[in-house]
Design an enzyme around this catalytic site. Sequence first.
Site, PDB file in Angstrom:
ATOM      1  N   GLY B 119       0.816  -1.206   0.000  1.00 28.14           N
ATOM      2  CA  GLY B 119       0.000   0.000   0.000  1.00 28.14           C
ATOM      3  C   GLY B 119       0.851   1.258   0.000  1.00 28.14           C
ATOM      4  O   GLY B 119       1.955   1.296   0.550  1.00 28.14           O
ATOM      5  N   GLY B 121      -0.789   4.436   0.572  1.00 24.83           N
ATOM      6  CA  GLY B 121      -1.590   5.518   1.131  1.00 24.83           C
ATOM      7  C   GLY B 121      -0.754   6.255   2.165  1.00 24.83           C
ATOM      8  O   GLY B 121       0.470   6.106   2.216  1.00 24.83           O
ATOM      9  N   LEU B 122      -1.414   7.037   2.989  1.00 23.97           N
ATOM     10  CA  LEU B 122      -0.664   7.806   3.982  1.00 23.97           C
ATOM     11  C   LEU B 122       0.201   6.906   4.850  1.00 23.97           C
ATOM     12  O   LEU B 122       1.374   7.188   5.086  1.00 23.97           O
ATOM     13  CB  LEU B 122      -1.629   8.607   4.851  1.00 23.97           C
ATOM     14  N   ALA B 123      -0.370   5.796   5.311  1.00 23.87           N
ATOM     15  CA  ALA B 123       0.395   4.903   6.184  1.00 23.87           C
ATOM     16  C   ALA B 123       1.506   4.215   5.400  1.00 23.87           C
ATOM     17  O   ALA B 123       2.674   4.249   5.801  1.00 23.87           O
ATOM     18  CB  ALA B 123      -0.529   3.885   6.832  1.00 23.87           C
ATOM     19  N   HIS B 350     -20.795   7.837   7.385  1.00 27.01           N
ATOM     20  CA  HIS B 350     -20.552   9.271   7.353  1.00 27.01           C
ATOM     21  C   HIS B 350     -21.848  10.014   7.040  1.00 27.01           C
ATOM     22  O   HIS B 350     -22.536   9.676   6.089  1.00 27.01           O
ATOM     23  CB  HIS B 350     -19.489   9.591   6.302  1.00 27.01           C
ATOM     24  N   ARG B 421     -19.733  11.754  13.989  1.00 27.54           N
ATOM     25  CA  ARG B 421     -20.382  11.222  12.793  1.00 27.54           C
ATOM     26  C   ARG B 421     -21.457  10.191  13.085  1.00 27.54           C
ATOM     27  O   ARG B 421     -22.508  10.194  12.447  1.00 27.54           O
ATOM     28  CB  ARG B 421     -19.310  10.595  11.913  1.00 27.54           C
ATOM     29  N   GLU B 516      -5.619   2.495   8.312  1.00 24.35           N
ATOM     30  CA  GLU B 516      -7.014   2.048   8.455  1.00 24.35           C
ATOM     31  C   GLU B 516      -7.114   0.529   8.528  1.00 24.35           C
ATOM     32  O   GLU B 516      -8.059  -0.013   9.096  1.00 24.35           O
ATOM     33  CB  GLU B 516      -7.855   2.578   7.283  1.00 24.35           C
ATOM     34  N   ARG B 526     -14.668   6.820  14.713  1.00 22.67           N
ATOM     35  CA  ARG B 526     -13.528   7.691  14.486  1.00 22.67           C
ATOM     36  C   ARG B 526     -13.990   9.136  14.360  1.00 22.67           C
ATOM     37  O   ARG B 526     -15.004   9.415  13.725  1.00 22.67           O
ATOM     38  CB  ARG B 526     -12.801   7.284  13.204  1.00 22.67           C
ATOM     39  N   LEU B 532      -6.327  10.720   8.853  1.00 25.24           N
ATOM     40  CA  LEU B 532      -5.064  11.175   8.285  1.00 25.24           C
ATOM     41  C   LEU B 532      -4.002  11.179   9.385  1.00 25.24           C
ATOM     42  O   LEU B 532      -2.858  10.781   9.181  1.00 25.24           O
ATOM     43  CB  LEU B 532      -5.216  12.585   7.700  1.00 25.24           C
TER      44      LEU B 532
END
Lengths: 251, 730
Positions: B119, B121-123, B350, B421, B516, B526, B532
């Site tokens: 992956g 993504g951010l992580a 959401h 949320r 995630e 969350r 993020l």
Amino acid sequence: MDQYIDIKVRVWRQAGPKAQGHFETYELKHVFQGASFLEMIDILNEQLVAEHKDPVTYDHDCREGICGMCSMYVNGHPHGPDSAITTCQLHMRKFKDGETITVEPWRSRAFPVIKDLMVDRGAYDKIMQAGGFVSVNTGGVPDANAIPIPKPVADEAMDAASCIGCGACAAACKNGSAMLFVAAKVSQLALLPQGKIEAAARAKAMVAKMDELGFGNCTNTGACAAECPKSVSLANIARLNREFLAAKFKD
Amino acid sequence: MAKKEDILNAAKKAAEVIKEKVEQVAEREEVKEAVEAVAAAAKKTGKAAVAAAEELIAPKAEAPKAEAKPAAKKETKIITPADAKIPAGPLELKWTNYKNHQKLVNPANKRRLDVIVIGTGLAGASAAASLAEMGFNVLNFCIQDSPRRAHSIAAQGGINAAKNYQNDGDSVYRLFYDTIKGGDYRAREANVYRLAEVSNNIIDQCVAQGVPFAREYGGLLDNRSFGGAQVSRTFYAKGQTGQQLLLGAYSALSRQIGKGKVKMYTRYEMLDIVLIADENGEKRARGIIARNLVTGRIERFFAHAVVVGSGGYGNTFFLSTNAMASNGSAAMQMYRHGAYFANPCYAQIHPTCIPKHGDFQSKLTLMSESLRNDGRIWVPKKLEDAKRLQAGEIKGRDIPEEDRDYYLERRYPAFGNLVPRDVASRAAKERCDKGYGVNNTGLAVFLDFSEAIQRLGKDVVAQKYGNLFQMYEKIVDENPYENPMMIFPAIHYTMGGIWVDYELQTSVKGLFCIGEANFSDHGANRLGASALMQGLADGYFVLPYTIQNYLSDQIGVPRMSTDLPEFAEAEKAVQDKINKLMAIQGKRSVDSIHKELGLVMWDFVGMGRTAEGLKEGIKKIDAIKKEFWTNVYIPGEANSLNNELEKALRLADFIEIGRLMAVDALHREESCGGHFREEYQTPEGEALRQDDKFSYVGCWKYTGEDSEPELIKEPLDYEFTERKTRNYKN
């Protein structure tokens, strides 16, 4: 009000990178105008799968206009006839009943076709690897508020940074130039104090890589900015030229 | 005088002994009691205190063992804080202590160690870049054509950090507390505190990379507010924060790819993890089997450790705010190899997404939570107005102010439109269930900016939210400046995921899980702008440290050949699965079955769950599984580019995840965060937790293809916060 329309879709089919490609025309009945363009392609693919035919291969992912994955020429325009959107944000309400819609992959020597509408945009990654960064490692950086940056400068950097790397600029350019893409990154980082330190080296490295990878030269036709889904401004190219010239003078 | 000093010294010595004794029992529940008793005893002389402490501690140390045996027959396995490797000591010192005492790998040895990161993504991207900067060799894989496209890019609103730049009383503790509370007391205290602690480093790092965060006229960073907090701690870059943060991580990653420290594999999909036993017979993650999505070839890759940052499994519902290719297959591969799947039922719905408008629909588009800063959510007060809206006879703007029900402001005066949320989503469902929905399907509520436009002017509103308004108008073909937006809840994020310890290591040695994809930090719900934060915390500042504690033992392990039988077997299993799928040649397309699964998930495992419904849902999912494995049709060849095959492989896993979500939701007889069991609610319709029974992480262990998973519990003891009923009313 959105209606149901019947359309014909003329799609570029190409089995592989070296295969001979051709247009194939498919009829689609009763397509709701509220559907997105990619949802229309999904409907077409469901139809093809039902007929045990090979579905149209195309790149797509986020479907909200930010990942930069989708990449189609629709009726002669990258991302289609609407402005400031990606293909996934194009909706069928932009088309009329009975219309024939032509769909092609990106047209650029530097983005070879992989299959059908899917192209290889690895060249953009290679340009970024050549210099599209600030050379800082994780950790050991100053406090985020240590260097104030005037709001107009930060906003301008943000506008340049909004490039999604989709490739529409190079695909739209008659010279196949990647100048807008390169300029967006060079500008973003040259504007900010954090990126200024390496600005000259960055501009040279990225431009050299762009040339090496077979992108064409810029003749300021402006097609790139006109087709850019994020409206990245031509002013960035001017800034890139300044950075590049300044770097060359320093040599 | 001398006598006093003696007593003092004795007491000091006693205190040391007590501390030691307390530490010995620190992992036990009785510790609180013991500490209190010891403290009382310590008021006596030093000697007496020691005696009292020993007396108190000694018998209790034996007690649980004696009790454990007779009950062992049917007892659920328990994960202790020691199993989860939670460091001892006060909350604010745990991470510092951990870092001070963890094992490190020296620079020369780092070069000899390979790490696979799944992956970008951010992580994934931040982990890959940081590990490479440190000197490890990284193999990084993504399914997209470029690492810049991972779905982190779509996050709009912002990223939280406890900087307190706004001088509104924020602190690390407050961010920690808000996150624990927002997660409805179902997250691990130690992890969440660490997250809040490193949040500030993230902002510093991103600014240094050239991330163009929004600024004030003085040149300093701007903040906005998000749901579940009473401070402004969210940093943002227009409505494209995820994009800018990801491009920051991507730029760091690109730099390492350019240097040859990261070998990047784009358009590759992991299909299995390879485990190889060490000399003690303990299985360790040693590589992966991946499919080259362009050629269809199955390939083998070795590494000393495998890190998975593959995102969440929200697409189980088919319609979600996730990207089309986001999937839960990596999680299922880990699960099948013995990694626990924790809290699968915690999925976030959401509240502010564009409502569904047709069967052809491929995804739901999120409108950033930041809109709730200035937008007001309402439905008509009168049922007849709602009916006319549903019939398309009137528009939202036609309904006068006094006939509007701003139900969030009415129900939750303290937080109003900025409730978390899960609360906002359920409130929307409640109104729509009662018939007050405002579009043709009756499944939408208004998000209205008319008051903000009056107060701030259209220009200011446009500057803040312009790109979101433009996005809305493109999709819905209606101008949100003139008529209120319509929104409805949609599946957005999964708090559940693969269980990890404090080091982010799964229950399989050498297999780590970040972002995630893991379960940690967000509990049952969350907060906005925290995804993020967690992705980058894991990738930049946590995993690159903790993985060294593992890798320091691996420096003697040479690179292994991928010709080993373990690799061959794993590859064969993958190939067999693909052949089986290709051979079905049934009548249904992959998407048609996926849509069917999505509807079952939404109806039975969605926003309001019941025991009866979940049982029904499980039956339906089992039927879908059968249908899929007997009647799916995949065109083309397996050994070439084949999107339908990719989707089928992912759907096979979504079906399993869907079932696991339902099983977990059925077992959790309480309402908490994103998990709402209709049987467990207060008279006002708020979530009713059952702390005495369900204050634990529900971890599911794979027991075989056709057998039910085993439940393992990690009890959640709140040492540093008091568990309360979440209250956003006053």
